[in-house]
Design an enzyme around this catalytic site. Structure first.
Site, PDB file in Angstrom:
ATOM      1  N   GLY A 170       0.833  -1.204   0.000  1.00 27.49           N
ATOM      2  CA  GLY A 170       0.000   0.000   0.000  1.00 27.49           C
ATOM      3  C   GLY A 170       0.864   1.248   0.000  1.00 27.49           C
ATOM      4  O   GLY A 170       0.467   2.287   0.522  1.00 27.49           O
TER       5      GLY A 170
ATOM      6  N   ARG B 254       0.161   5.482  -2.209  1.00 26.50           N
ATOM      7  CA  ARG B 254      -0.509   6.758  -1.892  1.00 26.50           C
ATOM      8  C   ARG B 254      -0.687   6.849  -0.375  1.00 26.50           C
ATOM      9  O   ARG B 254      -0.377   5.906   0.358  1.00 26.50           O
ATOM     10  CB  ARG B 254      -1.862   6.866  -2.607  1.00 26.50           C
ATOM     11  CG  ARG B 254      -2.889   5.845  -2.208  1.00 26.50           C
ATOM     12  CD  ARG B 254      -4.289   6.206  -2.727  1.00 26.50           C
ATOM     13  NE  ARG B 254      -5.270   5.331  -2.146  1.00 26.50           N
ATOM     14  CZ  ARG B 254      -5.829   4.299  -2.763  1.00 26.50           C
ATOM     15  NH1 ARG B 254      -5.494   4.021  -4.017  1.00 26.50           N
ATOM     16  NH2 ARG B 254      -6.726   3.545  -2.138  1.00 26.50           N
TER      17      ARG B 254
ATOM     18  N   VAL C  39      -2.221  -8.005  -1.835  1.00 31.59           N
ATOM     19  CA  VAL C  39      -1.801  -8.753  -0.640  1.00 31.59           C
ATOM     20  C   VAL C  39      -2.753  -9.901  -0.288  1.00 31.59           C
ATOM     21  O   VAL C  39      -2.456 -10.697   0.601  1.00 31.59           O
ATOM     22  CB  VAL C  39      -1.610  -7.831   0.600  1.00 31.59           C
ATOM     23  CG1 VAL C  39      -0.507  -6.822   0.361  1.00 31.59           C
ATOM     24  CG2 VAL C  39      -2.910  -7.178   1.028  1.00 31.59           C
TER      25      VAL C  39
ATOM     26  N   ASN D 145       1.305  -2.052   5.283  1.00 34.09           N
ATOM     27  CA  ASN D 145       0.469  -0.846   5.412  1.00 34.09           C
ATOM     28  C   ASN D 145      -0.836  -0.953   4.625  1.00 34.09           C
ATOM     29  O   ASN D 145      -1.791  -0.236   4.918  1.00 34.09           O
ATOM     30  CB  ASN D 145       1.297   0.359   4.933  1.00 34.09           C
ATOM     31  CG  ASN D 145       0.446   1.572   4.655  1.00 34.09           C
ATOM     32  OD1 ASN D 145       0.087   2.322   5.565  1.00 34.09           O
ATOM     33  ND2 ASN D 145       0.097   1.771   3.385  1.00 34.09           N
TER      34      ASN D 145
ATOM     35  N   SER E 198      -4.149   0.816  13.724  1.00 37.66           N
ATOM     36  CA  SER E 198      -5.027   1.996  13.819  1.00 37.66           C
ATOM     37  C   SER E 198      -5.378   2.169  15.294  1.00 37.66           C
ATOM     38  O   SER E 198      -5.226   1.221  16.083  1.00 37.66           O
ATOM     39  CB  SER E 198      -6.310   1.705  13.023  1.00 37.66           C
ATOM     40  OG  SER E 198      -7.365   2.545  13.421  1.00 37.66           O
TER      41      SER E 198
ATOM     42  N   TYR F 178     -13.294  -3.580  10.445  1.00 32.58           N
ATOM     43  CA  TYR F 178     -12.031  -2.831  10.503  1.00 32.58           C
ATOM     44  C   TYR F 178     -11.403  -2.967  11.894  1.00 32.58           C
ATOM     45  O   TYR F 178     -10.215  -3.262  12.029  1.00 32.58           O
ATOM     46  CB  TYR F 178     -12.308  -1.366  10.154  1.00 32.58           C
ATOM     47  CG  TYR F 178     -11.075  -0.509  10.013  1.00 32.58           C
ATOM     48  CD1 TYR F 178     -10.286  -0.562   8.872  1.00 32.58           C
ATOM     49  CD2 TYR F 178     -10.694   0.379  11.029  1.00 32.58           C
ATOM     50  CE1 TYR F 178      -9.153   0.241   8.736  1.00 32.58           C
ATOM     51  CE2 TYR F 178      -9.569   1.181  10.903  1.00 32.58           C
ATOM     52  CZ  TYR F 178      -8.803   1.110   9.756  1.00 32.58           C
ATOM     53  OH  TYR F 178      -7.681   1.900   9.629  1.00 32.58           O
ATOM     54  N   VAL F 179     -12.222  -2.759  12.924  1.00 32.63           N
ATOM     55  CA  VAL F 179     -11.722  -2.844  14.298  1.00 32.63           C
ATOM     56  C   VAL F 179     -11.261  -4.274  14.609  1.00 32.63           C
ATOM     57  O   VAL F 179     -10.217  -4.483  15.247  1.00 32.63           O
ATOM     58  CB  VAL F 179     -12.805  -2.357  15.296  1.00 32.63           C
ATOM     59  CG1 VAL F 179     -12.479  -2.786  16.718  1.00 32.63           C
ATOM     60  CG2 VAL F 179     -12.946  -0.839  15.206  1.00 32.63           C
ATOM     61  N   ALA F 180     -12.000  -5.268  14.117  1.00 39.02           N
ATOM     62  CA  ALA F 180     -11.581  -6.669  14.322  1.00 39.02           C
ATOM     63  C   ALA F 180     -10.228  -6.906  13.664  1.00 39.02           C
ATOM     64  O   ALA F 180      -9.320  -7.513  14.257  1.00 39.02           O
ATOM     65  CB  ALA F 180     -12.629  -7.618  13.741  1.00 39.02           C
TER      66      ALA F 180
ATOM     67  N   LYS G  93      -7.872  -4.750  12.909  1.00 39.43           N
ATOM     68  CA  LYS G  93      -6.764  -3.988  13.498  1.00 39.43           C
ATOM     69  C   LYS G  93      -6.422  -4.482  14.906  1.00 39.43           C
ATOM     70  O   LYS G  93      -5.259  -4.504  15.292  1.00 39.43           O
ATOM     71  CB  LYS G  93      -7.090  -2.484  13.483  1.00 39.43           C
ATOM     72  CG  LYS G  93      -7.243  -1.903  12.066  1.00 39.43           C
ATOM     73  CD  LYS G  93      -5.975  -2.049  11.218  1.00 39.43           C
ATOM     74  CE  LYS G  93      -6.051  -1.263   9.920  1.00 39.43           C
ATOM     75  NZ  LYS G  93      -4.836  -1.382   9.091  1.00 39.43           N
TER      76      LYS G  93
HETATM   77  P1  NDP Z   1      -5.344   4.794   1.333  1.00 34.34           P
HETATM   78  O1  NDP Z   1      -6.687   4.285   0.956  1.00 34.34           O
HETATM   79  O2  NDP Z   1      -4.990   6.202   1.019  1.00 34.34           O
HETATM   80  O3  NDP Z   1      -4.208   3.839   0.678  1.00 34.34           O
HETATM   81  C1  NDP Z   1      -4.306   2.450   0.810  1.00 34.34           C
HETATM   82  C2  NDP Z   1      -3.173   1.807   0.059  1.00 34.34           C
HETATM   83  O4  NDP Z   1      -3.316   0.373   0.163  1.00 34.34           O
HETATM   84  C3  NDP Z   1      -3.181   2.130  -1.431  1.00 34.34           C
HETATM   85  O5  NDP Z   1      -1.854   2.189  -1.908  1.00 34.34           O
HETATM   86  C4  NDP Z   1      -3.925   0.946  -2.030  1.00 34.34           C
HETATM   87  O6  NDP Z   1      -3.614   0.805  -3.407  1.00 34.34           O
HETATM   88  C5  NDP Z   1      -3.365  -0.182  -1.158  1.00 34.34           C
HETATM   89  N1  NDP Z   1      -4.178  -1.397  -1.138  1.00 34.34           N
HETATM   90  C6  NDP Z   1      -5.489  -1.530  -0.840  1.00 34.34           C
HETATM   91  N2  NDP Z   1      -5.861  -2.816  -0.957  1.00 34.34           N
HETATM   92  C7  NDP Z   1      -4.756  -3.517  -1.312  1.00 34.34           C
HETATM   93  C8  NDP Z   1      -4.496  -4.882  -1.584  1.00 34.34           C
HETATM   94  N3  NDP Z   1      -5.452  -5.826  -1.515  1.00 34.34           N
HETATM   95  N4  NDP Z   1      -3.239  -5.252  -1.933  1.00 34.34           N
HETATM   96  C9  NDP Z   1      -2.251  -4.318  -2.013  1.00 34.34           C
HETATM   97  N5  NDP Z   1      -2.433  -3.012  -1.770  1.00 34.34           N
HETATM   98  C10 NDP Z   1      -3.683  -2.616  -1.424  1.00 34.34           C
HETATM   99  O7  NDP Z   1      -5.198   4.474   2.886  1.00 34.34           O
HETATM  100  P2  NDP Z   1      -4.383   5.221   4.062  1.00 34.34           P
HETATM  101  O8  NDP Z   1      -3.104   5.716   3.533  1.00 34.34           O
HETATM  102  O9  NDP Z   1      -5.301   6.122   4.748  1.00 34.34           O
HETATM  103  O10 NDP Z   1      -4.148   3.990   5.055  1.00 34.34           O
HETATM  104  C11 NDP Z   1      -2.965   3.214   5.053  1.00 34.34           C
HETATM  105  C12 NDP Z   1      -2.992   2.310   6.272  1.00 34.34           C
HETATM  106  O11 NDP Z   1      -3.107   3.099   7.453  1.00 34.34           O
HETATM  107  C13 NDP Z   1      -4.180   1.353   6.286  1.00 34.34           C
HETATM  108  O12 NDP Z   1      -3.767   0.098   6.819  1.00 34.34           O
HETATM  109  C14 NDP Z   1      -5.160   2.017   7.228  1.00 34.34           C
HETATM  110  O13 NDP Z   1      -6.022   1.116   7.835  1.00 34.34           O
HETATM  111  C15 NDP Z   1      -4.202   2.660   8.217  1.00 34.34           C
HETATM  112  N6  NDP Z   1      -4.787   3.786   8.943  1.00 34.34           N
HETATM  113  C16 NDP Z   1      -5.232   4.900   8.270  1.00 34.34           C
HETATM  114  C17 NDP Z   1      -5.760   5.950   8.986  1.00 34.34           C
HETATM  115  C18 NDP Z   1      -6.239   7.207   8.335  1.00 34.34           C
HETATM  116  O14 NDP Z   1      -6.792   8.065   9.040  1.00 34.34           O
HETATM  117  N7  NDP Z   1      -6.081   7.403   7.040  1.00 34.34           N
HETATM  118  C19 NDP Z   1      -5.890   5.892  10.446  1.00 34.34           C
HETATM  119  C20 NDP Z   1      -5.400   4.677  11.039  1.00 34.34           C
HETATM  120  C21 NDP Z   1      -4.881   3.684  10.303  1.00 34.34           C
HETATM  121  P3  NDP Z   1      -4.572   0.045  -4.470  1.00 34.34           P
HETATM  122  O15 NDP Z   1      -5.980   0.350  -4.087  1.00 34.34           O
HETATM  123  O16 NDP Z   1      -4.152   0.627  -5.771  1.00 34.34           O
HETATM  124  O17 NDP Z   1      -4.228  -1.412  -4.338  1.00 34.34           O
END
Ligand code: NDP
Length: 257
Positions: free
Chosen positions: A18, A21, A69, A95, A150, A163-165, A167
């Protein structure tokens, strides 16, 4: 003793799922800016290519291996190709995470498919990556696994049950991995509070909800992306050489209440 040198990741090879972005890209940039070779990955090929350019702008190497993933073959290829290209893997940041609308709502209304999807990406996906990375991290001199959970891994959040489960599970399994992998590889988990990314776009568009989150956060705001990079660089580095099995909340005080 030279403390700044402990944060230097020159020569280390890092994978960030991830990492294309939001928080993951900020983490990839943080690792690259401290000298690591970084492989930022996700499912979207064009985003992977763009993330590689960002990483390489810090003067370090990178590699494109688009990866879902939830797919065993993809995950195996990610770590094999990274180790083949750079001679090993020292840091893995799990991530990648999701929280789709189909998984939101009161418990009695949560769609079972949405539930399974969130668990498969956020929890099983991170575990799958840890399994495939284990041998490479074990061969490293400073192997470090960092899972991104999280505040929802530490306390309840209404209407976000899958989500909570996922994390809470990730916090627990990271501690267990730390026990099994010590003393060779460290494993830690970071628990961010609310950050302005695509994941929280809907929440931020709703004025009442956004304000309630700010009011609930002692530091009175969402986190900036860069504020997540430093803590992950710390856990990846020798500055954290005696830190394993811990959960670092980066939440503006959310869980202190
Ligand atoms: P974004 O939605 O901005 O980015 C998520 C990233 O994960 C993207 O690069 C996406 O790319 C990738 N992704 C999603 N599904 C898959 C998959 N199956 N395989 C590989 N890559 C995947 O999320 P955030 O940056 O906000 O969050 C990142 C992490 O931080 C997450 O685990 C989230 O739970 C955690 N978090 C975020 C918070 C927030 O406030 N934003 C707060 C607490 C925790 P693509 O879709 O192209 O695969």
């Amino acid at each position: 003793m030279n403390v700044p040198d402990q944060f230097d990741l020159s020569g280390r090879i890092a994978v960030v799922t991830g990492g294309t972005r939001g928080i993951g890209l900020a983490i990839a940039e943080g690792l690259a800016s401290t000298g690591a070779t970084v492989v930022p990955t996700s499912r979207t090929e064009s985003d992977v290519e763009a993330a590689i350019q960002t990483v390489e702008s810090h003067g370090v190497d990178s590699l494109a291996v688009p990866t879902d993933v939830t797919d065993d073959d993809d995950v195996r290829a990610l770590f094999e190709q990274t180790a083949d290209a750079f001679g090993g893997i020292d840091v893995v940041v799990n991530n990648a995470g999701v929280n789709p609308a189909s998984a939101l709502g009161r418990p009695e209304n949560v769609d079972p498919e949405g539930y399974d999807f969130v668990l498969d990406v956020n929890l099983r996906g991170a575990f799958r990556c840890a399994q495939e990375a284990a041998a490479y991290l074990g061969e490293s001199d400073g192997g470090s696994l960092i899972n991104i959970a999280s505040v929802g891994g530490l306390v309840g959040l209404p209407r976000q049950h899958p989500y909570v489960a996922s994390k809470h599970g990730l916090v627990g399994v990271t501690k267990s991995i730390a026990l099994d992998w010590a003393p060779d590889v460290r494993a830690n988990v970071v628990a961010p509070g609310y950050v302005a990314t695509e994941l929280t776009a809907e929440v931020r568009e709703n004025d009442t909800l956004r304000q309630s989150i700010v009011d609930r956060t002692p530091l009175d705001r969402f986190a900036d992306l860069a504020e997540l990079a430093g803590p992950v660089v710390f856990l990846a580095s020798d500055a954290a050489s005696y830190v394993t099995g811990t959960c670092l909340a980066v939440d503006g005080g959310w869980t202190a209440r």
